[in-house]
Design an enzyme around this catalytic site. Sequence first.
Site, mmCIF file in Angstrom:
data_model
loop_
_atom_site.group_PDB
_atom_site.id
_atom_site.type_symbol
_atom_site.label_atom_id
_atom_site.label_comp_id
_atom_site.label_asym_id
_atom_site.label_seq_id
_atom_site.Cartn_x
_atom_site.Cartn_y
_atom_site.Cartn_z
ATOM 1 N N LEU A 281 14.561 -4.556 5.905
ATOM 2 C CA LEU A 281 15.252 -5.485 6.810
ATOM 3 C C LEU A 281 16.641 -4.927 7.098
ATOM 4 C CD1 LEU A 281 14.062 -8.625 4.881
ATOM 5 C CD2 LEU A 281 13.407 -8.045 7.233
ATOM 6 N N HIS B 181 10.837 -6.861 -7.689
ATOM 7 C CA HIS B 181 10.592 -5.419 -7.654
ATOM 8 C C HIS B 181 10.009 -4.984 -9.000
ATOM 9 C CE1 HIS B 181 11.090 -1.297 -6.338
ATOM 10 N NE2 HIS B 181 11.566 -1.023 -7.536
ATOM 11 N N GLU C 101 5.982 -10.457 -13.625
ATOM 12 C CA GLU C 101 6.444 -10.821 -12.270
ATOM 13 C C GLU C 101 6.077 -12.275 -11.977
ATOM 14 O OE1 GLU C 101 5.631 -8.078 -9.057
ATOM 15 O OE2 GLU C 101 5.310 -6.439 -10.460
ATOM 16 N N ASP D 279 16.334 -2.487 -2.424
ATOM 17 C CA ASP D 279 16.186 -2.827 -3.843
ATOM 18 C C ASP D 279 17.526 -2.906 -4.565
ATOM 19 O OD1 ASP D 279 13.427 -3.030 -3.561
ATOM 20 O OD2 ASP D 279 13.137 -0.896 -3.893
ATOM 21 N N ARG E 83 13.515 -2.271 15.050
ATOM 22 C CA ARG E 83 13.668 -3.080 13.835
ATOM 23 C C ARG E 83 14.441 -4.353 14.128
ATOM 24 N NH1 ARG E 83 12.253 -0.942 8.963
ATOM 25 N NH2 ARG E 83 11.863 1.282 8.969
ATOM 26 N N SER F 188 -0.089 -11.840 -4.664
ATOM 27 C CA SER F 188 -0.216 -12.515 -5.964
ATOM 28 C C SER F 188 1.100 -13.168 -6.396
ATOM 29 C CB SER F 188 -0.738 -11.552 -7.032
ATOM 30 O OG SER F 188 0.241 -10.610 -7.399
HETATM 31 C C1 GRF Z 1 4.596 -6.449 -6.578
HETATM 32 O O1 GRF Z 1 4.449 -5.493 -7.582
HETATM 33 C C2 GRF Z 1 6.049 -6.656 -6.250
HETATM 34 O O2 GRF Z 1 6.881 -6.487 -7.347
HETATM 35 C C3 GRF Z 1 6.318 -5.586 -5.227
HETATM 36 O O3 GRF Z 1 5.141 -5.502 -4.475
HETATM 37 C C4 GRF Z 1 4.036 -5.962 -5.242
HETATM 38 C C5 GRF Z 1 3.399 -7.054 -4.467
HETATM 39 O O4 GRF Z 1 2.253 -7.548 -5.081
HETATM 40 N N1 GRF Z 1 7.494 -5.907 -4.459
HETATM 41 P P1 GRF Z 1 1.666 -8.951 -4.609
HETATM 42 O O5 GRF Z 1 1.380 -8.808 -3.116
HETATM 43 O O6 GRF Z 1 2.668 -9.996 -4.898
HETATM 44 O O7 GRF Z 1 0.396 -9.122 -5.403
#
Ligand code: GRF
Length: 216
Positions: free
Chosen positions: A92, A108, A173, A144, A64, A12
């Site tokens: 990563l 995040h 977000e 993070d 990795r 999303s």
């Molecule tokens: C989001 O909450 C983002 O902050 C975290 O993972 C989730 C991903 O959701 N890193 P989407 O795949 O972007 O819907």
Amino acid sequence: MRFATLISGRGSNMQALLEACAEPGHPAKPAIVISNKADAGGLEIAKAHGVPTKVISHKDYPSRQVFDDALHQAIVDSGADVICLAGFMRLLEAEFVNRWRDKIINIHPSLLPAYRGLHTHQRVLEDGVRFSGCTVHFVRPEMDEGPIIFQACVPVRADDSEDSLAARVLTWEHKLYPLALRLMAEGKLRVEGNTVHIDAPLALQDGLMNPCPLPA
Ligand code: GRF
């Protein structure tokens, strides 16, 4: 500026970035969407936006480092000069992150540096904190961590579930990530030490209290 988006799931945030960039005159162009999972829902959304997609499964690589090298090569081949992590669930290695220093951003779902890692909303509810939120930041090798570009704060309500809190945070977000990408594409983000200077007119909002006494 051309950007690669790395996802592992529903995508999303990736969708919010692609929709923002589809606006006429937007300074960022999507170069590729890469998922480490073949069944990530976001891949279909990317295809519907006409963005090239690629699956690079970590399971196909012995370490990795070899996985990161394959990612790096695919990103370079796509012509991208910037990377957006959008729900990408693989750590990563430092070598990869350092190659893209100040050119990788992440979103995040907490107010970093609080609640790094997984299950943020669950931990926020367990701790009884009154505010949570989300953070867009430049990526550093530690999980993070990195200079913060934007944060948005949301109240945690007494009757919140993980889902209701996640939904409230996600709304922000989807606003913050496209805004950060645009400013990056416009060359308006400058990293100095652990601080991001934003060369754009932005307002400062005043304090919040939660819960708040009712007006007399
Ligand atoms: C989001 O909450 C983002 O902050 C975290 O993972 C989730 C991903 O959701 N890193 P989407 O795949 O972007 O819907």
